[in-house]
Scaffold this motif. Structure first.
Motif, PDB file in Angstrom:
ATOM      1  N   HIS A 127     -20.474  31.923  40.392  1.00 56.88           N
ATOM      2  CA  HIS A 127     -21.794  31.885  39.765  1.00 56.88           C
ATOM      3  C   HIS A 127     -21.764  32.681  38.473  1.00 56.88           C
ATOM      4  N   TRP A 128     -22.239  32.026  37.400  1.00 63.03           N
ATOM      5  CA  TRP A 128     -22.388  32.694  36.109  1.00 63.03           C
ATOM      6  C   TRP A 128     -23.873  32.821  35.783  1.00 63.03           C
ATOM      7  N   ASP A 129     -24.325  34.013  35.449  1.00 67.44           N
ATOM      8  CA  ASP A 129     -25.632  34.215  34.821  1.00 67.44           C
ATOM      9  C   ASP A 129     -25.411  34.167  33.323  1.00 67.44           C
ATOM     10  N   ILE A 130     -26.017  33.186  32.668  1.00 71.41           N
ATOM     11  CA  ILE A 130     -25.802  32.961  31.241  1.00 71.41           C
ATOM     12  C   ILE A 130     -27.021  33.470  30.481  1.00 71.41           C
ATOM     13  N   ALA A 131     -26.794  34.385  29.556  1.00 67.24           N
ATOM     14  CA  ALA A 131     -27.896  34.982  28.803  1.00 67.24           C
ATOM     15  C   ALA A 131     -28.571  33.939  27.922  1.00 67.24           C
ATOM     16  N   ASP A 132     -29.859  34.196  27.580  1.00 67.87           N
ATOM     17  CA  ASP A 132     -30.586  33.301  26.684  1.00 67.87           C
ATOM     18  C   ASP A 132     -29.892  33.253  25.330  1.00 67.87           C
TER      19      ASP A 132
ATOM     20  N   TYR B  86     -27.122  31.556  24.785  1.00 63.67           N
ATOM     21  CA  TYR B  86     -25.682  31.400  24.978  1.00 63.67           C
ATOM     22  C   TYR B  86     -25.430  30.191  25.883  1.00 63.67           C
ATOM     23  N   TYR B  87     -24.236  29.633  25.812  1.00 63.01           N
ATOM     24  CA  TYR B  87     -23.911  28.488  26.668  1.00 63.01           C
ATOM     25  C   TYR B  87     -22.420  28.463  26.955  1.00 63.01           C
ATOM     26  N   LEU B  88     -22.069  27.823  28.085  1.00 63.08           N
ATOM     27  CA  LEU B  88     -20.675  27.640  28.511  1.00 63.08           C
ATOM     28  C   LEU B  88     -20.289  26.168  28.380  1.00 63.08           C
ATOM     29  N   TYR B  89     -19.001  25.915  28.099  1.00 63.27           N
ATOM     30  CA  TYR B  89     -18.472  24.559  28.060  1.00 63.27           C
ATOM     31  C   TYR B  89     -18.016  24.135  29.465  1.00 63.27           C
ATOM     32  N   ARG B  90     -18.387  22.943  29.864  1.00 65.70           N
ATOM     33  CA  ARG B  90     -17.950  22.434  31.165  1.00 65.70           C
ATOM     34  C   ARG B  90     -16.441  22.184  31.175  1.00 65.70           C
ATOM     35  N   HIS B  91     -15.914  21.547  30.107  1.00 65.23           N
ATOM     36  CA  HIS B  91     -14.502  21.155  30.106  1.00 65.23           C
ATOM     37  C   HIS B  91     -13.563  22.346  29.904  1.00 65.23           C
ATOM     38  N   ARG B  92     -14.121  23.528  29.581  1.00 70.86           N
ATOM     39  CA  ARG B  92     -13.289  24.706  29.401  1.00 70.86           C
ATOM     40  C   ARG B  92     -13.373  25.646  30.606  1.00 70.86           C
ATOM     41  N   THR B  93     -13.940  25.158  31.711  1.00 65.32           N
ATOM     42  CA  THR B  93     -14.129  25.985  32.900  1.00 65.32           C
ATOM     43  C   THR B  93     -13.183  25.516  34.004  1.00 65.32           C
ATOM     44  N   SER B  94     -12.435  26.465  34.585  1.00 65.21           N
ATOM     45  CA  SER B  94     -11.508  26.127  35.660  1.00 65.21           C
ATOM     46  C   SER B  94     -11.307  27.348  36.543  1.00 65.21           C
ATOM     47  N   ALA B  95     -10.776  27.109  37.736  1.00 68.04           N
ATOM     48  CA  ALA B  95     -10.494  28.200  38.673  1.00 68.04           C
ATOM     49  C   ALA B  95      -9.288  27.815  39.514  1.00 68.04           C
TER      50      ALA B  95
ATOM     51  N   LEU C   3      -8.182  35.219  42.609  1.00 72.59           N
ATOM     52  CA  LEU C   3      -8.794  34.065  41.957  1.00 72.59           C
ATOM     53  C   LEU C   3      -8.671  34.225  40.441  1.00 72.59           C
ATOM     54  N   THR C   4      -8.092  33.217  39.772  1.00 71.37           N
ATOM     55  CA  THR C   4      -7.970  33.210  38.318  1.00 71.37           C
ATOM     56  C   THR C   4      -8.981  32.220  37.760  1.00 71.37           C
ATOM     57  N   VAL C   5      -9.947  32.718  37.015  1.00 73.39           N
ATOM     58  CA  VAL C   5     -11.039  31.904  36.487  1.00 73.39           C
ATOM     59  C   VAL C   5     -10.951  31.903  34.962  1.00 73.39           C
ATOM     60  N   LYS C   6     -11.013  30.706  34.388  1.00 73.22           N
ATOM     61  CA  LYS C   6     -10.985  30.567  32.932  1.00 73.22           C
ATOM     62  C   LYS C   6     -12.260  29.869  32.472  1.00 73.22           C
ATOM     63  N   TYR C   7     -12.787  30.343  31.347  1.00 70.05           N
ATOM     64  CA  TYR C   7     -13.996  29.728  30.803  1.00 70.05           C
ATOM     65  C   TYR C   7     -14.134  30.123  29.337  1.00 70.05           C
ATOM     66  N   GLN C   8     -14.986  29.381  28.637  1.00 71.18           N
ATOM     67  CA  GLN C   8     -15.249  29.678  27.225  1.00 71.18           C
ATOM     68  C   GLN C   8     -16.693  29.318  26.919  1.00 71.18           C
ATOM     69  N   GLY C   9     -17.310  30.150  26.089  1.00 67.90           N
ATOM     70  CA  GLY C   9     -18.692  29.911  25.714  1.00 67.90           C
ATOM     71  C   GLY C   9     -18.983  30.331  24.295  1.00 67.90           C
ATOM     72  N   CYS C  10     -20.208  30.044  23.859  1.00 68.94           N
ATOM     73  CA  CYS C  10     -20.608  30.318  22.482  1.00 68.94           C
ATOM     74  C   CYS C  10     -22.033  30.871  22.466  1.00 68.94           C
TER      75      CYS C  10
ATOM     76  N   VAL D 125     -19.027  39.870  25.969  1.00 71.69           N
ATOM     77  CA  VAL D 125     -18.814  38.602  26.649  1.00 71.69           C
ATOM     78  C   VAL D 125     -19.179  38.680  28.128  1.00 71.69           C
ATOM     79  N   ASP D 126     -18.939  39.835  28.759  1.00 71.11           N
ATOM     80  CA  ASP D 126     -19.235  39.938  30.186  1.00 71.11           C
ATOM     81  C   ASP D 126     -20.712  40.148  30.459  1.00 71.11           C
ATOM     82  N   GLU D 127     -21.498  40.437  29.415  1.00 71.77           N
ATOM     83  CA  GLU D 127     -22.946  40.466  29.569  1.00 71.77           C
ATOM     84  C   GLU D 127     -23.544  39.103  29.251  1.00 71.77           C
ATOM     85  N   ALA D 128     -22.927  38.407  28.308  1.00 67.23           N
ATOM     86  CA  ALA D 128     -23.421  37.062  27.991  1.00 67.23           C
ATOM     87  C   ALA D 128     -23.159  36.097  29.135  1.00 67.23           C
TER      88      ALA D 128
END
Length: 728
Positions: free
Chosen positions: A54-59, A61-70, A119-126, A36-39
């Motif tokens: 800043h997130w570098d998102i691997a090809d 893969y994608y992140l959800y906007r509504h699941r991202t917070s800090a 800093l507490t950062v939450k996110y989810q991706g697929c 997950v930390d490479e994706a």
């Protein structure tokens, strides 16, 4: 019927969706997925207008906007996280959402108030392969410009989200003099992994660790519980508190099996209990996190047998005092059962039987011994049945047999038949039939034995003080020792009449036989009729008016059989015995129909009678507790005499309702009259072997207080005051 139809339709639709997804999921090789930390490579940097993320998102893969917070901790006065617009996406789980591909740059605006912040950062991706990662939480230490480090370079706080590999974290103060708050030091998340699994993420911050063997999971939801846990490999650690143990020093994902009694989707709460420490620093006290999870439809899986609690195992291994104390509690509890109103009608008949035989001490001794044998054998049989069902993985408790309408109906018929006998409608062998002497006047021991059986059957709706601890021990102990507890309960119930039969001085105090006995026999029929009426009322609560009608048909047929039997004993048996046989055979129809009736929709009956009460559910309890509201939980049953006595003398009084209104305490009532696995699990969670169970939860959180089985206004008032003292 419509509810069942729609339930099946929904389950079929969910199964169809799962089947459509199965080929894709099945084709995925876990080795093809990036960590997950490479994706999603996360970096955070302090700058003049806030903290840049800043997130570098691997090809692929994608992140959800509504699941991202800090969220920033002390040292930084933060505003709302600013996120760019994402790519519109129709998601199979979340519907219409926005996603990010390639990269994500966000800004947490604010001003520095110290040299650094957490800093507490939450996110989810697929991944496009069809697999979604669990929700991720990263706790980052960020050096702020106020610390004099400028706004560029590593010293300024450029941090990677790979918590297990970043060498900068220790240098920036993690594990220093001040320990992090537990919410920042240890992050726990969970998501469903299909309908029969959970994926729990244990994420200690760098420099902290979580004990594997001090971590446990409890799933609170209707018809759900946790099963096997697949613990990932950890780090061997020699600990000054727990010796050689295993810890997790980096985030790990723990698969947890979900056992379920029905396939329907459920809103549940996962309760995670754990303990952790700071590396080469302090250890935190045991912690608990409650995580809401929406479980989709799944397969019905049976639960394995629950091992005995540690306290029970310890007492078994140590032997002696623990076992003796439990047996003593069982003996006292059985003795107190003699005073319970559900047992008094049968015991009155037994007292009459002993008075009848008081002229002969040998006869009194014989009756007492046979009565005791009936009690002991019945308790042993009841205990063996309970333990056998426990071994089969079925949840149950004290009085479980009265949750079966057929058992309730048959018991009501027995009481009705005995009442008819005492009223003179029928007799056996030319003598009045009393439960202590008769049912078979040609063989007195069988009547005495039957009295003991009947006393045990009618005693089960009552729970006497001291019984709870003994029965809880029995339901968890090995079968052999558990049977000793049931036998001790039986000995306590039989002890008064056993002493009367064996001690001549006590037997001499019984009244002498005389003409008064015929009148007394006829009077005793009316308590038996009232007992039958009460049982029929319970039957109506379980299966509605149709059940009462069927029972009445069976009662009329039973009266016909009793009448024809008596006529056959007076002469011409060939004329009357066929009516007896046909009547008994005809009774099978209403009894079988009674067994097949479905439970009616009671519209929360049993709760509607209590002003301000709500129906109990684990979800509602969790919601109230999360809101910080105090809660009074009452688990009851219509056939529980102790429950009804408490409700009549305490819980239905104006003083109780005024106390609830004054303190803002919620009142949840659970009805265990019929089989309810969710309520049974709640009883078992609190080591209660039956009803009643009263638990008072304090305002603002904390463990619930279990009240005594027999309530008094003072006990309830004091418990409410303790639970609400923080808010009053």
């Amino acid at each position: 019927m419509s509810r069942s139809f729609f339930g099946r339709a929904a389950a079929a639709l969910l199964a169809l969706c799962a089947a459509a997804m199965a080929p894709t999921a099945g084709a995925v090789n876990p080795e093809d997925l990036l960590p997950v930390d490479e994706a999603f490579q996360l970096e955070a940097r302090a700058q003049a207008d806030g903290i840049a993320l800043h997130w570098d998102i691997a090809d692929g893969y994608y992140l959800y906007r509504h699941r991202t917070s800090a969220q920033a901790g002390p040292g930084f006065n933060a505003g709302e996280l600013q996120l760019p617009d994402g790519i519109p996406h129709e998601d199979e789980f979340f519907g219409a959402v926005e996603t990010y591909r390639g990269e994500l740059a966000a800004l947490l605006p604010g001003t520095a108030e110290g040299p650094r912040t957490t800093l507490t950062v939450k996110y989810q991706g697929c991944a496009d392969l069809g697999i979604c990662y669990p929700p991720q939480t990263r706790t980052l230490e960020v050096a702020l410009p106020a610390a004099g480090g400028g706004t560029s370079g590593p010293a300024a706080g450029l941090l990677s989200g790979g918590l297990g590999t970043n060498p900068l974290l220790r240098g920036l103060g993690v594990g220093g003099a001040d320990a992090l708050p537990e919410e920042q030091a240890f992050t726990i998340d969970a998501i469903p992994d299909g309908g029969n699994g959970l994926l729990v993420r244990l994420a200690p911050t760098q420099g902290y660790y979580i004990y594997r063997d001090q971590t446990s999971f409890e799933l609170r939801g209707e018809g759900l519980q946790t099963g096997a846990v697949e613990w990932p490999a950890g780090v061997d650690h020699n600990d000054e508190y727990f010796g050689d143990t295993v810890v997790y020093m980096q985030p790990v994902d723990v698969p947890v099996q979900v056992l379920r009694e029905h396939p329907d989707p459920v809103e549940a709460t996962l309760v995670v209990s754990f303990q952790g420490c700071r590396d080469e620093g302090i250890c935190y006290p045991p912690m608990t996190r409650s995580i809401p999870v929406s479980m989709p439809a799944g397969q019905v899986l049976e639960a394995a047998r629950t091992p005995p609690p540690q306290g029970v195992r310890g007492s078994l291994e140590e032997g002696g005092p623990g076992i003796v104390a439990v047996l003593l509690l069982a003996l006292i509890g059985g003795l107190i059962l003699n005073l319970m109103p559900c047992v008094l009608p049968v015991l009155s008949l037994k007292a009459l039987s002993l008075a009848e035989g008081s002229a002969s001490r040998a006869d009194a001794r014989r009756q007492a011994l046979w009565y005791t044998a009936g009690v002991l054998v019945s308790f042993a049989a009841l205990g063996a049945l309970a333990l056998a069902l426990r071994g089969a993985g079925l949840a149950l408790g004290w009085g479980f047999q009265l949750q079966q309408p057929l058992v309730v109906g048959l018991l009501a018929l027995v009481m009705f038949a005995l009442g008819l006998s005492l009223s003179g409608v029928w007799h056996f062998g030319g003598r009045w039939t009393g439960v202590g002497h008769g049912l078979a006047s040609r063989s007195g021991p069988s009547g005495d034995f039957f009295t003991g059986v009947l006393a045990v059957v009618v005693a089960t709706p009552c729970t006497a003080p001291f019984m709870g601890a003994a029965l809880a021990w029995a339901f968890a102990a090995p079968a052999g020792l558990a049977m000793l507890v049931f036998v001790a309960l039986g000995l306590g119930l039989a002890l008064p009449f056993l002493l009367i039969g064996l001690v001549p001085a006590l037997a001499d105090r019984l009244p002498r036989p005389g003409a008064w006995m015929d009148t007394f026999k006829q009077f005793l029929a009316f308590p038996l009729y009232l007992t039958a009426v009460w049982l029929v009322w319970v039957l109506a609560r379980q299966r509605g008016a149709d059940a009462v009608g069927l029972w009445m048909v069976a009662a009329v047929l039973l009266a016909l059989v009793a009448w024809a039997w008596t006529r056959s004993r007076m002469g011409a048996p060939r004329r009357w015995l066929p009516i007896v046989v046909l009547g008994l055979l005809a009774m099978a129809w209403p009894l079988y129909s009674l067994h097949t009736l479905e439970r009616p929709a009671r519209a929360e009956a049993g709760v509607a009678d209590d002003a301000g009460a709500e129906p109990f559910s684990q979800a509602r309890l969790a919601e109230l507790r999360q809101a910080g509201q105090p809660v009074f939980v009452n688990i009851t049953a219509d056939w529980c005499v102790t429950c009804k006595a408490n409700e009549s003398t305490v819980l239905s009084r104006d003083a109780f309702r005024e106390a609830l209104d004054r303190t803002g305490m919620a009142y949840l009532v659970g009805d265990w009259t019929d089989v309810d696995p969710a309520l049974t699990r709640y009883l078992q969670e609190h080591r209660a072997v039956g009803v009643p169970l009263y638990v008072v939860y304090p305002a603002g959180g904390g463990e619930g207080e279990v009240l005594p089985i027999v309530l008094t206004p003072q006990v309830v008032r004091d418990a409410i005051e303790r639970a609400t003292e923080a808010t009053t």
